[in-house]
Design a protein around this motif. Structure first.
Motif, PDB file in Angstrom:
ATOM      1  N   MET A   1       0.854  -1.185   0.000  1.00 29.84           N
ATOM      2  CA  MET A   1       0.000   0.000   0.000  1.00 29.84           C
ATOM      3  C   MET A   1       0.898   1.247   0.000  1.00 29.84           C
ATOM      4  O   MET A   1       1.791   1.366   0.823  1.00 29.84           O
ATOM      5  CB  MET A   1      -0.890   0.021   1.240  1.00 29.84           C
ATOM      6  N   GLY A   2       0.649   2.184  -0.931  1.00 27.60           N
ATOM      7  CA  GLY A   2       1.438   3.392  -1.011  1.00 27.60           C
ATOM      8  C   GLY A   2       1.018   4.400   0.045  1.00 27.60           C
ATOM      9  O   GLY A   2      -0.050   4.277   0.676  1.00 27.60           O
ATOM     10  N   ALA A   3       1.843   5.422   0.219  1.00 28.98           N
ATOM     11  CA  ALA A   3       1.587   6.459   1.228  1.00 28.98           C
ATOM     12  C   ALA A   3       0.275   7.184   0.955  1.00 28.98           C
ATOM     13  O   ALA A   3      -0.525   7.435   1.868  1.00 28.98           O
ATOM     14  CB  ALA A   3       2.752   7.448   1.267  1.00 28.98           C
ATOM     15  N   GLU A   4       0.017   7.504  -0.330  1.00 33.43           N
ATOM     16  CA  GLU A   4      -1.193   8.250  -0.672  1.00 33.43           C
ATOM     17  C   GLU A   4      -2.451   7.452  -0.339  1.00 33.43           C
ATOM     18  O   GLU A   4      -3.425   7.986   0.191  1.00 33.43           O
ATOM     19  CB  GLU A   4      -1.182   8.623  -2.151  1.00 33.43           C
ATOM     20  N   SER A   5      -2.433   6.152  -0.663  1.00 33.91           N
ATOM     21  CA  SER A   5      -3.598   5.289  -0.379  1.00 33.91           C
ATOM     22  C   SER A   5      -3.846   5.176   1.119  1.00 33.91           C
ATOM     23  O   SER A   5      -4.995   5.230   1.584  1.00 33.91           O
ATOM     24  CB  SER A   5      -3.372   3.891  -0.961  1.00 33.91           C
ATOM     25  N   CYS A   6      -2.747   5.049   1.877  1.00 37.47           N
ATOM     26  CA  CYS A   6      -2.863   4.918   3.339  1.00 37.47           C
ATOM     27  C   CYS A   6      -3.421   6.191   3.960  1.00 37.47           C
ATOM     28  O   CYS A   6      -4.312   6.148   4.813  1.00 37.47           O
ATOM     29  CB  CYS A   6      -1.483   4.596   3.906  1.00 37.47           C
ATOM     30  N   ILE A   7      -2.902   7.321   3.500  1.00 38.24           N
ATOM     31  CA  ILE A   7      -3.371   8.609   4.045  1.00 38.24           C
ATOM     32  C   ILE A   7      -4.834   8.827   3.691  1.00 38.24           C
ATOM     33  O   ILE A   7      -5.623   9.320   4.513  1.00 38.24           O
ATOM     34  CB  ILE A   7      -2.480   9.761   3.519  1.00 38.24           C
ATOM     35  N   ASP A   8      -5.222   8.416   2.483  1.00 42.23           N
ATOM     36  CA  ASP A   8      -6.618   8.543   2.060  1.00 42.23           C
ATOM     37  C   ASP A   8      -7.530   7.724   2.976  1.00 42.23           C
ATOM     38  O   ASP A   8      -8.615   8.174   3.380  1.00 42.23           O
ATOM     39  CB  ASP A   8      -6.764   8.084   0.614  1.00 42.23           C
ATOM     40  N   LEU A   9      -7.090   6.502   3.331  1.00 41.72           N
ATOM     41  CA  LEU A   9      -7.870   5.655   4.248  1.00 41.72           C
ATOM     42  C   LEU A   9      -7.988   6.292   5.637  1.00 41.72           C
ATOM     43  O   LEU A   9      -9.054   6.276   6.254  1.00 41.72           O
ATOM     44  CB  LEU A   9      -7.212   4.277   4.378  1.00 41.72           C
ATOM     45  N   LEU A  10      -6.876   6.845   6.120  1.00 41.60           N
ATOM     46  CA  LEU A  10      -6.876   7.475   7.453  1.00 41.60           C
ATOM     47  C   LEU A  10      -7.797   8.688   7.499  1.00 41.60           C
ATOM     48  O   LEU A  10      -8.472   8.944   8.510  1.00 41.60           O
ATOM     49  CB  LEU A  10      -5.452   7.882   7.850  1.00 41.60           C
ATOM     50  N   LEU A  11      -7.853   9.433   6.393  1.00 40.43           N
ATOM     51  CA  LEU A  11      -8.729  10.612   6.338  1.00 40.43           C
ATOM     52  C   LEU A  11     -10.200  10.214   6.414  1.00 40.43           C
ATOM     53  O   LEU A  11     -11.038  10.992   6.860  1.00 40.43           O
ATOM     54  CB  LEU A  11      -8.475  11.398   5.054  1.00 40.43           C
ATOM     55  N   ARG A  12     -10.493   8.968   5.981  1.00 44.41           N
ATOM     56  CA  ARG A  12     -11.885   8.517   5.985  1.00 44.41           C
ATOM     57  C   ARG A  12     -12.280   7.801   7.274  1.00 44.41           C
ATOM     58  O   ARG A  12     -13.429   7.388   7.432  1.00 44.41           O
ATOM     59  CB  ARG A  12     -12.121   7.604   4.776  1.00 44.41           C
ATOM     60  N   CYS A  13     -11.328   7.653   8.189  1.00 50.91           N
ATOM     61  CA  CYS A  13     -11.629   6.981   9.472  1.00 50.91           C
ATOM     62  C   CYS A  13     -12.583   7.825  10.308  1.00 50.91           C
ATOM     63  O   CYS A  13     -12.387   9.031  10.477  1.00 50.91           O
ATOM     64  CB  CYS A  13     -10.341   6.734  10.257  1.00 50.91           C
ATOM     65  N   ARG A  14     -13.610   7.166  10.835  1.00 55.79           N
ATOM     66  CA  ARG A  14     -14.604   7.884  11.653  1.00 55.79           C
ATOM     67  C   ARG A  14     -14.498   7.552  13.141  1.00 55.79           C
ATOM     68  O   ARG A  14     -15.106   8.206  13.966  1.00 55.79           O
ATOM     69  CB  ARG A  14     -16.012   7.538  11.154  1.00 55.79           C
ATOM     70  N   ASN A  15     -13.734   6.517  13.491  1.00 57.75           N
ATOM     71  CA  ASN A  15     -13.576   6.166  14.903  1.00 57.75           C
ATOM     72  C   ASN A  15     -12.269   5.411  15.094  1.00 57.75           C
ATOM     73  O   ASN A  15     -11.565   5.084  14.120  1.00 57.75           O
ATOM     74  CB  ASN A  15     -14.773   5.340  15.402  1.00 57.75           C
ATOM     75  N   VAL A  16     -11.951   5.112  16.339  1.00 59.00           N
ATOM     76  CA  VAL A  16     -10.673   4.469  16.670  1.00 59.00           C
ATOM     77  C   VAL A  16     -10.599   3.059  16.076  1.00 59.00           C
ATOM     78  O   VAL A  16      -9.525   2.619  15.652  1.00 59.00           O
ATOM     79  CB  VAL A  16     -10.477   4.431  18.212  1.00 59.00           C
ATOM     80  N   PHE A  17     -11.744   2.360  16.019  1.00 54.72           N
ATOM     81  CA  PHE A  17     -11.752   1.004  15.446  1.00 54.72           C
ATOM     82  C   PHE A  17     -11.266   1.022  13.985  1.00 54.72           C
ATOM     83  O   PHE A  17     -10.461   0.182  13.569  1.00 54.72           O
ATOM     84  CB  PHE A  17     -13.175   0.417  15.530  1.00 54.72           C
ATOM     85  N   HIS A  18     -11.725   2.019  13.217  1.00 56.24           N
ATOM     86  CA  HIS A  18     -11.294   2.144  11.820  1.00 56.24           C
ATOM     87  C   HIS A  18      -9.788   2.406  11.737  1.00 56.24           C
ATOM     88  O   HIS A  18      -9.093   1.855  10.871  1.00 56.24           O
ATOM     89  CB  HIS A  18     -12.044   3.291  11.131  1.00 56.24           C
ATOM     90  N   ILE A  19      -9.292   3.277  12.647  1.00 57.24           N
ATOM     91  CA  ILE A  19      -7.858   3.612  12.635  1.00 57.24           C
ATOM     92  C   ILE A  19      -7.028   2.360  12.926  1.00 57.24           C
ATOM     93  O   ILE A  19      -6.004   2.113  12.272  1.00 57.24           O
ATOM     94  CB  ILE A  19      -7.533   4.709  13.668  1.00 57.24           C
ATOM     95  N   ARG A  20      -7.489   1.559  13.883  1.00 58.62           N
ATOM     96  CA  ARG A  20      -6.755   0.332  14.236  1.00 58.62           C
ATOM     97  C   ARG A  20      -6.711  -0.634  13.054  1.00 58.62           C
ATOM     98  O   ARG A  20      -5.736  -1.358  12.851  1.00 58.62           O
ATOM     99  CB  ARG A  20      -7.399  -0.327  15.449  1.00 58.62           C
ATOM    100  N   GLN A  21      -7.793  -0.662  12.267  1.00 54.76           N
ATOM    101  CA  GLN A  21      -7.814  -1.541  11.086  1.00 54.76           C
ATOM    102  C   GLN A  21      -6.736  -1.109  10.079  1.00 54.76           C
ATOM    103  O   GLN A  21      -6.011  -1.942   9.527  1.00 54.76           O
ATOM    104  CB  GLN A  21      -9.196  -1.490  10.429  1.00 54.76           C
ATOM    105  N   VAL A  22      -6.652   0.214   9.849  1.00 54.09           N
ATOM    106  CA  VAL A  22      -5.633   0.740   8.930  1.00 54.09           C
ATOM    107  C   VAL A  22      -4.243   0.460   9.491  1.00 54.09           C
ATOM    108  O   VAL A  22      -3.319   0.062   8.759  1.00 54.09           O
ATOM    109  CB  VAL A  22      -5.831   2.258   8.695  1.00 54.09           C
ATOM    110  N   HIS A  23      -4.102   0.645  10.810  1.00 53.26           N
ATOM    111  CA  HIS A  23      -2.819   0.398  11.495  1.00 53.26           C
ATOM    112  C   HIS A  23      -2.377  -1.060  11.254  1.00 53.26           C
ATOM    113  O   HIS A  23      -1.210  -1.328  10.885  1.00 53.26           O
ATOM    114  CB  HIS A  23      -2.982   0.690  12.986  1.00 53.26           C
TER     115      HIS A  23
END
Length: 573
Positions: A1-23
């Motif tokens: 996964m590239g940096a741009e794709s990862c940052i795009d996913l993080l920007l769409r996170c609505r709660n901590v559970f989503h952030i942990r999934q990206v992490h």
């Protein structure tokens, strides 16, 4: 996964559970070593106040740059974890990382929020060491920190060094002065406007608060005109500040006009208007407004009841005050604190019901403070209760041995009783402890300027005319039956000397100047930093009658409106 794709996913996170999934996805892909991704992930955790997750990530990183440190320090600061903020900043310095203009303001604001002057000065040294004092954001944060820690001189020095000052920094500095020197606060406001900085609504709230502290009606009118001219809406914060301003500048009618114009009011707005009626001795109006507040389904809080009980106390509404006090917990689920008990001691004490006041103090379960004992001591002074006064004074001196006001009040009680040996003893104690009596000052507004007088003052350019007017006034008053009440001269001197001392009290000099300088038909407005004495109160009533002038006096406790030989306090103050 590239940096741009990862940052795009993080920007769409609505709660901590989503952030942990990206992490988890980042760890699985082995892209956590990319600092751009790691820093964005860290920032997203911090933004969602998931500070434990953020620190766990931070602690496991093998590489960190200045942004990594800044995000972690800022994350702790925003989450209110002051210890974590300090600890991470110390670690940053130990690792030899140079702090920048992003990290330092976060640490400085933490010092501000905790009013932690000691650590604040340490951070200031770090700023100097790294040559960052010229940075606008860092210096502005230091100004704000010193201002909130009430070290105005240090804030002012840094403020003057700043090459460019934005509106926020001006507002901070004006607010700092508003708390300790309202006059200087308004001078600074004028200077800000001269330098082309346009005040916004937040700045005007600060200016309005300064006007309230100063009690200068001409400045209050200017502030009001500016607010109206610029179309600032009267929201809860600005409207409530303006209610307080007008009330403390002597016009409860203008305060009520502002209150009625407000489209939205909360419990603080209602409480401010109730307090305004209390300052001016209009207890029944305060009670009527309280009932109106209840009918509007606004629930009273502790501040409301302090305002209401104060209003009852200063209007002599004893039974009403007792009823409201007893209803606080039973009807409104508001538990009385020491401020409410202080109001009740004041209410009962003023009415001469000192035994009841003492029983209330002895029965209360909340911790007693100096204001409570001061209220009892003040009542003892009014009713010459020597034994109880000594009990109250001893409790006061245990709590605040360095407050000169307590010594002065007790020595005044002894002086009134003619116990000059005890007076001398207390004055010696003050000398030994290097305590000085607060001097009495009176201020008067004339032609949009404020003039200051002290007892026996001859510094005014029109001093000769002022004393001639004063002597002429005294002769007219004496013909009308005025007899100087020398009980208010608390010194062991001859009766004639006492009379001469009474004649040159600062409020009498200010009133004499007002009669010379203020056109007929306009009220004479004066402010005093201490409680007005009984003789000056009588003097003001008689001047209002003989000279047919309205006199408004703001003393340390309340307002007195003198008209046609009477005072709004009904001689109950």
């Amino acid at each position: 996964m590239g940096a741009e794709s990862c940052i795009d996913l993080l920007l769409r996170c609505r709660n901590v559970f989503h952030i942990r999934q990206v992490h988890a996805h980042v760890v699985a892909n082995g892209t956590l070593q990319d600092l751009v991704i790691a820093n964005k992930l860290l920032y997203t955790y911090a933004q969602h106040k998931a500070i434990d997750d953020a620190y766990s990530l931070f602690d496991g990183l093998t590489m960190r740059d200045s942004k990594t440190w800044s995000v972690m320090v800022g994350g702790f600061a925003k989450a209110g974890d002051h210890a974590g903020c300090y600890a991470t900043f110390r670690e940053l310095l130990r690792c030899g990382v140079t702090p920048d203009n992003y990290t330092l303001p976060f640490v400085i604001r933490t010092c501000r929020d905790r009013t932690d002057l000691q650590i604040g000065r340490v951070i200031h040294d770090v700023v100097l060491k790294h040559g960052l004092l010229s940075d606008h954001f860092v210096c502005a944060s230091l100004v704000d920190m010193y201002a909130k820690c009430i070290v105005v001189e240090d804030a002012q020095r840094l403020f003057e060094r700043m090459l460019s000052k934005d509106l926020v920094t001006w507002t901070v500095m004006i607010g700092a002065y508003a708390d300790c020197n309202a006059y200087e606060s308004l001078v600074l406001f004028d200077r800000m406007r001269e330098e082309g900085v346009v005040p916004d609504k937040v700045a005007m709230v600060t200016v309005v608060n300064a006007c309230a502290k100063l009690g200068a009606m001409h400045r209050a009118r200017f502030a009001n005109d500016y607010i109206v001219r610029n179309g600032f809406s009267l929201d809860v914060i600005l409207g409530t500040a303006m209610i307080d301003m007008y009330a403390k500048c002597g016009s409860v009618e203008s305060a009520r006009e502002v209150f009625d114009r407000m489209k939205e009011k909360n419990v603080i707005s209602w409480s401010a208007m109730i307090a305004a009626y209390g300052y001016h001795g209009r207890g029944k109006d305060a009670i009527d407004l309280f009932h109106m507040m209840l009918s509007c389904a606004i629930l009273p809080n502790r501040v409301t009841f302090v305002s209401l009980l104060y209003a009852c106390s200063h209007a002599g509404l004893i039974e009403e005050g007792l009823r409201f006090f007893n209803s606080m917990w039973k009807e409104h689920a508001v538990r009385p604190d020491v401020k409410h008990y202080t109001c009740m001691v004041d209410l009962l004490g003023r009415a001469g019901r000192l035994d009841e006041a003492l029983r209330l103090i002895e029965a209360m379960t909340v911790e007693k403070d100096e204001r409570l004992w001061s209220a009892l001591l003040g009542a003892c002074r009014i009713h010459s209760k020597m034994e109880l006064a000594e009990k109250a004074a001893n409790s006061l001196l245990e709590l605040q041995p360095q407050n000169p006001g307590h010594y002065v009040l007790l020595s005044n009680i002894y002086a009134k009783a003619g116990k000059w040996e005890k007076v001398a003893k207390f004055r010696d104690m003050m000398t030994q402890r290097k305590l000085k009596k607060i001097p009495g000052w009176t201020w008067i507004e004339v032609d949009n300027k404020t003039y200051q007088f002290s007892v026996g003052d001859r510094s005014h350019p029109q001093s000769k005319e002022i004393y001639e007017m004063l002597m002429s006034l005294i002769k007219k008053l004496e013909m009308a039956g005025y007899v100087p009440d020398t009980d208010f001269v608390l010194q062991d001197v001859e009766e004639e000397v006492k009379q001469e001392m009474l004649y040159t009290h600062s409020e009498k000099l200010a009133i004499a100047f007002g009669l010379i300088a203020i056109p007929e038909g306009e009220p004479i407005r004066i402010s005093k930093n201490l409680r007005v004495c009984g003789d000056c109160h009588t003097f003001s009533k008689m001047v209002s009658s003989i000279m047919r002038r309205s006199i408004i006096v703001r003393d340390a406790n309340r307002f007195h409106h003198f008209n046609d030989g009477t005072c709004s306090c009904g001689d109950y103050w």
